[in-house]
Design an enzyme around this catalytic site. Sequence first.
Site, PDB file in Angstrom:
ATOM      1  N   LYS A  13       0.824  -1.210   0.000  1.00 41.26           N
ATOM      2  CA  LYS A  13       0.000   0.000   0.000  1.00 41.26           C
ATOM      3  C   LYS A  13       0.864   1.268   0.000  1.00 41.26           C
ATOM      4  O   LYS A  13       0.568   2.212  -0.714  1.00 41.26           O
ATOM      5  CB  LYS A  13      -0.915   0.048   1.239  1.00 41.26           C
ATOM      6  CG  LYS A  13      -1.901  -1.099   1.339  1.00 41.26           C
ATOM      7  CD  LYS A  13      -2.835  -0.918   2.535  1.00 41.26           C
ATOM      8  CE  LYS A  13      -2.168  -0.867   3.889  1.00 41.26           C
ATOM      9  NZ  LYS A  13      -1.487  -2.102   4.315  1.00 41.26           N
ATOM     10  N   ARG A  88      -8.568   1.459   9.406  1.00 43.02           N
ATOM     11  CA  ARG A  88      -8.252   0.101   9.818  1.00 43.02           C
ATOM     12  C   ARG A  88      -9.317  -0.525  10.701  1.00 43.02           C
ATOM     13  O   ARG A  88      -9.159  -1.682  11.102  1.00 43.02           O
ATOM     14  CB  ARG A  88      -6.935   0.116  10.592  1.00 43.02           C
ATOM     15  CG  ARG A  88      -5.711  -0.109   9.700  1.00 43.02           C
ATOM     16  CD  ARG A  88      -4.506   0.185  10.564  1.00 43.02           C
ATOM     17  NE  ARG A  88      -3.377  -0.641  10.298  1.00 43.02           N
ATOM     18  CZ  ARG A  88      -2.251  -0.181   9.739  1.00 43.02           C
ATOM     19  NH1 ARG A  88      -2.166   1.048   9.316  1.00 43.02           N
ATOM     20  NH2 ARG A  88      -1.216  -0.976   9.596  1.00 43.02           N
ATOM     21  N   ARG A 127      12.113  -7.144   5.350  1.00 43.66           N
ATOM     22  CA  ARG A 127      12.026  -5.707   5.051  1.00 43.66           C
ATOM     23  C   ARG A 127      12.871  -4.877   6.007  1.00 43.66           C
ATOM     24  O   ARG A 127      12.867  -5.108   7.206  1.00 43.66           O
ATOM     25  CB  ARG A 127      10.559  -5.281   5.157  1.00 43.66           C
ATOM     26  CG  ARG A 127      10.337  -3.788   5.027  1.00 43.66           C
ATOM     27  CD  ARG A 127       8.884  -3.472   4.804  1.00 43.66           C
ATOM     28  NE  ARG A 127       8.113  -3.400   6.035  1.00 43.66           N
ATOM     29  CZ  ARG A 127       6.848  -2.965   6.094  1.00 43.66           C
ATOM     30  NH1 ARG A 127       6.215  -2.618   4.988  1.00 43.66           N
ATOM     31  NH2 ARG A 127       6.214  -2.927   7.236  1.00 43.66           N
ATOM     32  N   ARG A 158      11.983  -2.409  11.454  1.00 44.33           N
ATOM     33  CA  ARG A 158      10.910  -1.923  12.318  1.00 44.33           C
ATOM     34  C   ARG A 158      10.633  -2.962  13.395  1.00 44.33           C
ATOM     35  O   ARG A 158      10.596  -4.148  13.106  1.00 44.33           O
ATOM     36  CB  ARG A 158       9.640  -1.678  11.489  1.00 44.33           C
ATOM     37  CG  ARG A 158       9.664  -0.393  10.728  1.00 44.33           C
ATOM     38  CD  ARG A 158       8.516  -0.249   9.744  1.00 44.33           C
ATOM     39  NE  ARG A 158       7.201  -0.631  10.233  1.00 44.33           N
ATOM     40  CZ  ARG A 158       6.070  -0.440   9.550  1.00 44.33           C
ATOM     41  NH1 ARG A 158       6.113   0.138   8.352  1.00 44.33           N
ATOM     42  NH2 ARG A 158       4.907  -0.819  10.038  1.00 44.33           N
ATOM     43  N   ARG A 169       0.084  -8.538  13.825  1.00 45.95           N
ATOM     44  CA  ARG A 169      -0.521  -7.577  12.884  1.00 45.95           C
ATOM     45  C   ARG A 169      -1.471  -8.290  11.917  1.00 45.95           C
ATOM     46  O   ARG A 169      -2.487  -7.744  11.522  1.00 45.95           O
ATOM     47  CB  ARG A 169       0.580  -6.827  12.118  1.00 45.95           C
ATOM     48  CG  ARG A 169       1.290  -5.812  13.009  1.00 45.95           C
ATOM     49  CD  ARG A 169       2.649  -5.448  12.456  1.00 45.95           C
ATOM     50  NE  ARG A 169       2.571  -4.623  11.273  1.00 45.95           N
ATOM     51  CZ  ARG A 169       3.547  -4.537  10.367  1.00 45.95           C
ATOM     52  NH1 ARG A 169       4.646  -5.256  10.486  1.00 45.95           N
ATOM     53  NH2 ARG A 169       3.426  -3.744   9.341  1.00 45.95           N
TER      54      ARG A 169
HETATM   55  P1  AMP Z   1       1.733   0.948   9.092  1.00 40.91           P
HETATM   56  O1  AMP Z   1       2.970   1.736   8.796  1.00 40.91           O
HETATM   57  O2  AMP Z   1       0.550   1.426   8.295  1.00 40.91           O
HETATM   58  O3  AMP Z   1       1.958  -0.533   8.978  1.00 40.91           O
HETATM   59  O4  AMP Z   1       1.346   1.244  10.621  1.00 40.91           O
HETATM   60  C1  AMP Z   1       2.231   0.879  11.667  1.00 40.91           C
HETATM   61  C2  AMP Z   1       1.477   0.839  12.984  1.00 40.91           C
HETATM   62  O5  AMP Z   1       0.928   2.140  13.276  1.00 40.91           O
HETATM   63  C3  AMP Z   1       0.291  -0.093  13.030  1.00 40.91           C
HETATM   64  O6  AMP Z   1       0.665  -1.442  13.295  1.00 40.91           O
HETATM   65  C4  AMP Z   1      -0.520   0.518  14.170  1.00 40.91           C
HETATM   66  O7  AMP Z   1       0.049   0.243  15.437  1.00 40.91           O
HETATM   67  C5  AMP Z   1      -0.350   2.005  13.914  1.00 40.91           C
HETATM   68  N1  AMP Z   1      -1.376   2.518  12.992  1.00 40.91           N
HETATM   69  C6  AMP Z   1      -1.177   3.079  11.761  1.00 40.91           C
HETATM   70  N2  AMP Z   1      -2.338   3.427  11.194  1.00 40.91           N
HETATM   71  C7  AMP Z   1      -3.312   3.071  12.071  1.00 40.91           C
HETATM   72  C8  AMP Z   1      -4.730   3.141  12.062  1.00 40.91           C
HETATM   73  N3  AMP Z   1      -5.411   3.651  11.009  1.00 40.91           N
HETATM   74  N4  AMP Z   1      -5.407   2.694  13.152  1.00 40.91           N
HETATM   75  C9  AMP Z   1      -4.769   2.194  14.224  1.00 40.91           C
HETATM   76  N5  AMP Z   1      -3.428   2.061  14.287  1.00 40.91           N
HETATM   77  C10 AMP Z   1      -2.697   2.511  13.232  1.00 40.91           C
END
Ligand code: AMP
Length: 213
Positions: A13, A88, A127, A158, A169
């Site tokens: 994404k 989400r 990654r 990460r 996740r």
């Molecule tokens: P991402 O980079 O999109 O994989 O987001 C990394 C982490 O940020 C996720 O595993 C959540 O802990 C938090 N996070 C990001 N976006 C959201 C969201 N829309 N709702 C809740 N937690 C989020």
Amino acid sequence: MIIVLLGPPGAGKGTQGERLAARLDVPKIATGDVLRAAVRDGTPLGLEAKAAMDRGDLVPDAVIMGIMKDALASPSAAKGAILDGVVRTTPQADGLSQTLASLGKTLDAVLLFEIDEDELVRRLSGRTTCDVCQRPFFGRQPGEACEEGGQTGTLVRRKDDEPEAIRKRMQVYRDQTAPVIDWYAHHGANMVRVDALGSLEEVEARMQSALGL
Ligand code: AMP
């Protein structure tokens, strides 16, 4: 144009969202990037979000809604935005729809990235991510330098790309995010499905043709 990118972690994404945002000349709003920057800078937002992020859990909807509203109301989003990693949960989908209505905007499409879970685990565990520009790399090691964002960064693994957090996740995606697909179907959204397995260029071409670009 407002487009929500939906799909499991590691589906591409972020990378495809960046390409789509450049093509449409609108910003990409990535809540994960905003939260990671807040953690790095030690702000109150970062302190609130860090533990949940490290575990692979979601941060509270109210926190996300605040970030989303500010970003969508910003002048840079006047022509639209690509929403990456938000929404989400179904309350976030509801919140987004109310925010858009209050700003006089509409959701043009929900782009759903579809991919097999084994492939995701393989991708995420290999990654590394630049700690400055946030770009993901595959086949490069932690500690290597990244020059891509105009500023030198360092590649890091990460915390949420460790095996246990990856599993968490995926479970969070199945339990809390997958229902968003039904929520949008039920609310008559323009849902566009894209097969996310393949090279960057292949997936980008599929995404553009699915959106009629
Ligand atoms: P991402 O980079 O999109 O994989 O987001 C990394 C982490 O940020 C996720 O595993 C959540 O802990 C938090 N996070 C990001 N976006 C959201 C969201 N829309 N709702 C809740 N937690 C989020």
